[in-house]
Design an enzyme around this catalytic site. Sequence first.
Site, short mmCIF file in Angstrom:
data_model
loop_
_atom_site.label_atom_id
_atom_site.label_comp_id
_atom_site.label_asym_id
_atom_site.label_seq_id
_atom_site.Cartn_x
_atom_site.Cartn_y
_atom_site.Cartn_z
N GLU A 97 -4.36 23.51 -7.57
CA GLU A 97 -5.12 23.62 -6.32
C GLU A 97 -4.26 24.23 -5.21
OE1 GLU A 97 -8.14 20.16 -5.58
OE2 GLU A 97 -6.28 19.30 -6.36
N TYR A 106 -12.37 24.38 23.57
CA TYR A 106 -12.64 24.41 22.13
C TYR A 106 -11.94 25.56 21.43
CZ TYR A 106 -16.60 27.49 23.35
OH TYR A 106 -17.39 28.50 23.84
N GLU A 108 -7.00 14.18 3.96
CA GLU A 108 -6.90 13.13 4.98
C GLU A 108 -5.71 13.41 5.90
OE1 GLU A 108 -7.43 12.73 1.74
OE2 GLU A 108 -8.36 10.79 1.31
N LYS A 141 -14.18 19.99 1.45
CA LYS A 141 -13.59 20.87 0.44
C LYS A 141 -14.76 21.41 -0.39
CE LYS A 141 -9.79 20.93 -2.77
NZ LYS A 141 -8.67 20.11 -3.25
#
Length: 119
Positions: free
Chosen positions: A21, A53, A72, A98
Amino acid sequence: MTTIALQGAEFFAYHGFYPEEQKIGCRFLVDITVDFIPRTEPADDELKHTVDYEKVYYMACEEMKHSRKLIETVAQAILDRIKRKYPYVESIRVEIKKLNPPLLGRVAHSAVTVNYNKQ
């Protein structure tokens, strides 16, 4: 209370527990919501008195560049940067999705959400 939000900010990054990955990479969507009490009246019309933003987006960009095993960890790093830059925020929510995670069946996305509430 005022809220700014980024929804569906898309990144290609190399986060994942498995080595492949981190080599192949994957697409991610990031949603960020920030609640705050404005430091001045809206009529002030000055960017420096609000949560920008565009700056929040660039914080997410920078954190998405750092390969990590857990999304996380990435979400928490984004949240921590926002808190440091804007200490007057009341709450922050960061969700990272994901897309097409490497599982045995078809899954649109996996996701994690981290929250901060000033108390």
